[in-house]
Design a protein around this motif. Structure first.
Motif, PDB file in Angstrom:
ATOM      1  N   GLU A 171      66.251  30.563 -37.082  1.00 22.05           N
ATOM      2  CA  GLU A 171      66.407  31.291 -38.616  1.00 22.05           C
ATOM      3  C   GLU A 171      66.990  32.749 -38.507  1.00 22.05           C
ATOM      4  OE1 GLU A 171      62.167  31.493 -40.311  1.00 22.05           O
ATOM      5  OE2 GLU A 171      62.080  29.079 -40.898  1.00 22.05           O
ATOM      6  N   VAL A 174      70.382  31.676 -38.646  1.00 24.38           N
ATOM      7  CA  VAL A 174      71.258  32.479 -40.227  1.00 24.38           C
ATOM      8  C   VAL A 174      70.515  33.193 -40.597  1.00 24.38           C
ATOM      9  CG1 VAL A 174      69.836  31.193 -42.939  1.00 24.38           C
ATOM     10  CG2 VAL A 174      69.331  29.699 -40.328  1.00 24.38           C
ATOM     11  N   GLU A 175      69.994  34.676 -40.014  1.00 25.67           N
ATOM     12  CA  GLU A 175      70.127  35.768 -40.720  1.00 25.67           C
ATOM     13  C   GLU A 175      71.167  36.614 -40.055  1.00 25.67           C
ATOM     14  OE1 GLU A 175      66.377  37.788 -40.101  1.00 25.67           O
ATOM     15  OE2 GLU A 175      65.157  36.010 -41.620  1.00 25.67           O
ATOM     16  N   GLY A 177      74.224  35.016 -39.769  1.00 25.26           N
ATOM     17  CA  GLY A 177      75.530  34.057 -39.862  1.00 25.26           C
ATOM     18  C   GLY A 177      75.832  33.619 -39.060  1.00 25.26           C
ATOM     19  N   ARG A 180      74.377  28.110 -39.757  1.00 25.58           N
ATOM     20  CA  ARG A 180      74.663  28.274 -41.463  1.00 25.58           C
ATOM     21  C   ARG A 180      73.447  26.950 -42.046  1.00 25.58           C
ATOM     22  NH1 ARG A 180      79.894  25.855 -43.563  1.00 25.58           N
ATOM     23  NH2 ARG A 180      79.217  25.468 -45.340  1.00 25.58           N
ATOM     24  N   GLU A 181      73.583  28.639 -43.567  1.00 26.19           N
ATOM     25  CA  GLU A 181      72.114  28.387 -43.889  1.00 26.19           C
ATOM     26  C   GLU A 181      72.267  26.891 -44.253  1.00 26.19           C
ATOM     27  OE1 GLU A 181      69.181  30.982 -47.735  1.00 26.19           O
ATOM     28  OE2 GLU A 181      71.833  30.771 -46.739  1.00 26.19           O
ATOM     29  N   ASP A 182      73.349  26.603 -45.130  1.00 24.06           N
ATOM     30  CA  ASP A 182      73.309  24.593 -45.421  1.00 24.06           C
ATOM     31  C   ASP A 182      72.510  24.092 -45.041  1.00 24.06           C
ATOM     32  OD1 ASP A 182      75.146  25.794 -44.840  1.00 24.06           O
ATOM     33  OD2 ASP A 182      76.256  25.366 -46.301  1.00 24.06           O
ATOM     34  N   TYR A 184      70.996  24.381 -41.956  1.00 26.68           N
ATOM     35  CA  TYR A 184      69.750  24.505 -41.801  1.00 26.68           C
ATOM     36  C   TYR A 184      68.838  23.819 -42.633  1.00 26.68           C
ATOM     37  CZ  TYR A 184      65.230  26.792 -40.788  1.00 26.68           C
ATOM     38  OH  TYR A 184      63.558  26.654 -40.544  1.00 26.68           O
ATOM     39  N   TYR A 185      69.019  24.177 -43.679  1.00 32.20           N
ATOM     40  CA  TYR A 185      67.831  23.527 -44.988  1.00 32.20           C
ATOM     41  C   TYR A 185      68.089  21.808 -44.789  1.00 32.20           C
ATOM     42  CZ  TYR A 185      66.482  27.890 -46.479  1.00 32.20           C
ATOM     43  OH  TYR A 185      67.308  29.369 -47.067  1.00 32.20           O
TER      44      TYR A 185
END
Length: 354
Positions: A171, A174-175, A177, A180-182, A184-185
């Motif tokens: 996480e 992700v923060e 950068g 990728r956040e997408d 990760y989810y």
């Protein structure tokens, strides 16, 4: 879409899982029992699973056990360590390439790991080390359920169970950068946290299981003397199961009789001699003149420095001791601002560490 040929299954069979069943991954530790119960529910529903835990906590063991438990157990489990493959090769390793895709390519082309995992399980270890460009391609594979090899215009349909693992705080990546956040989810639909050995209540069961596998017929009660048993049970085990197994292997190799004694244990689990500092020991197991000061578990930077020092700054040896690949160790050196011994003498580095 391109059909899968029979050679896919033949090559995939070579990666068949041979891990432990889920029931053999813990004793009576309530946290681990709850973790395994949740993991069963997730794999039953064929949801993507992200296994989190410190280095050596058994993430790959769990992934293999989940595959063997799943409906896909008759197919292959294909494992990829994202941190061990050079960045310029990971795309072809994962996604494959067509015949003549680039200079030096095999004349027959190459099926990537994603295709080889068709109808089985794809295990991406150290997913946090995956380069940004491959994160984008992996996201497309998961979204479209198809993969296009390098140099090919025709996609290949894939159906697979995805299990990822990392010891990093993904996480925070992700923060920052860098992940990728997408994605990760997409991979973290079901998160499974493996506790470190120092927090598990079934350490005696773990030790006995490892002892049985290394020296069949030996038991913790009958073949390990009381002082050695006390040391093993109360070690902080910063290297977790990997370090525990190494300690048992060493002790079994150097013992002179049927009994493992305290002196047979490796230095890194002895009190005051290594990273496996004992905690919470009874008075009888302490040295009479030993200070009774609680010792906090060492930081990751401490462990890296100790491994480098013990290996005389041999990167390959240190990475093996830490249970990570050379590429990951080099990244950690940069992250923790640890210069290589070629740049600064080891004495100066260890003085800074102290």
């Amino acid at each position: 879409m391109t059909a899968h040929d029979p050679s896919d299954r033949a090559r995939a069979d070579s990666s068949r899982s041979s891990g432990l069943p889920l029931s053999r991954l813990c004793g009576d530790d309530p946290t681990m029992l709850a973790t395994l119960s949740r993991a069963r529910l997730l794999i039953d529903r064929q949801l993507p699973i992200l296994i989190l835990g410190e280095t050596g906590t058994g993430k790959e063991y769990l992934a293999r056990a989940l595959h063997d438990y799943s409906h896909r157990r008759q197919a292959a489990m294909v494992s990829v360590n994202c941190g061990s493959i050079p960045e310029n090769l990971i795309e072809s390793e994962l996604f494959g390439y067509a015949r003549g895709a680039f200079s030096g390519a095999l004349s027959t082309g190459m099926k990537g790991k994603v295709v080889l995992a068709h109808r089985g399980t794809l295990f991406l270890d150290e997913i946090g080390d995956m380069p940004a460009a491959q994160q984008t391609r992996l996201l497309r594979v998961l979204s479209e359920r198809e993969v296009t090899p390098i140099g090919s215009a025709e996609p290949i349909a894939v159906d697979l169970q995805l299990i990822c693992a990392t010891h990093q705080n993904i996480e925070s990546h992700v923060e920052a950068g860098t992940f990728r956040e997408d994605l990760y989810y997409r991979i973290a639909v079901g998160i499974v946290n493996l506790p470190p050995v120092r927090e598990r209540q079934d350490r005696a069961w773990l030790l006995q299981s490892i002892l049985e596998s290394e020296a069949p017929g030996m038991t913790l009660d009958a073949n390990v003397d009381s002082e050695a048993r006390e040391i093993l049970l109360h070690c902080t085990w910063p290297g977790n199961l990997r370090q525990m197994r190494a300690a048992i292997q060493y002790a079994c190799a150097v013992r002179t009789g049927e009994l493992i004694r305290a002196g047979d244990l490796p230095a890194n689990v002895q009190p005051g001699k290594g990273v496996g500092v004992r905690i919470g020991l009874s008075h009888s197991a302490r040295h009479a003149d030993a200070p009774r000061i609680p010792v906090a578990p060492p930081s990751e930077r401490d462990n890296i420095l100790r491994a480098l020092s013990a290996s005389r700054w041999n990167i390959s040896a240190a990475s093996r001791e830490l249970g990570i690949c050379r590429a990951s160790l080099y990244r950690k050196l940069r992250r923790f601002r640890i210069p290589h011994v070629r740049d600064l003498g080891s004495d100066m580095l260890m003085a800074d560490h102290g």
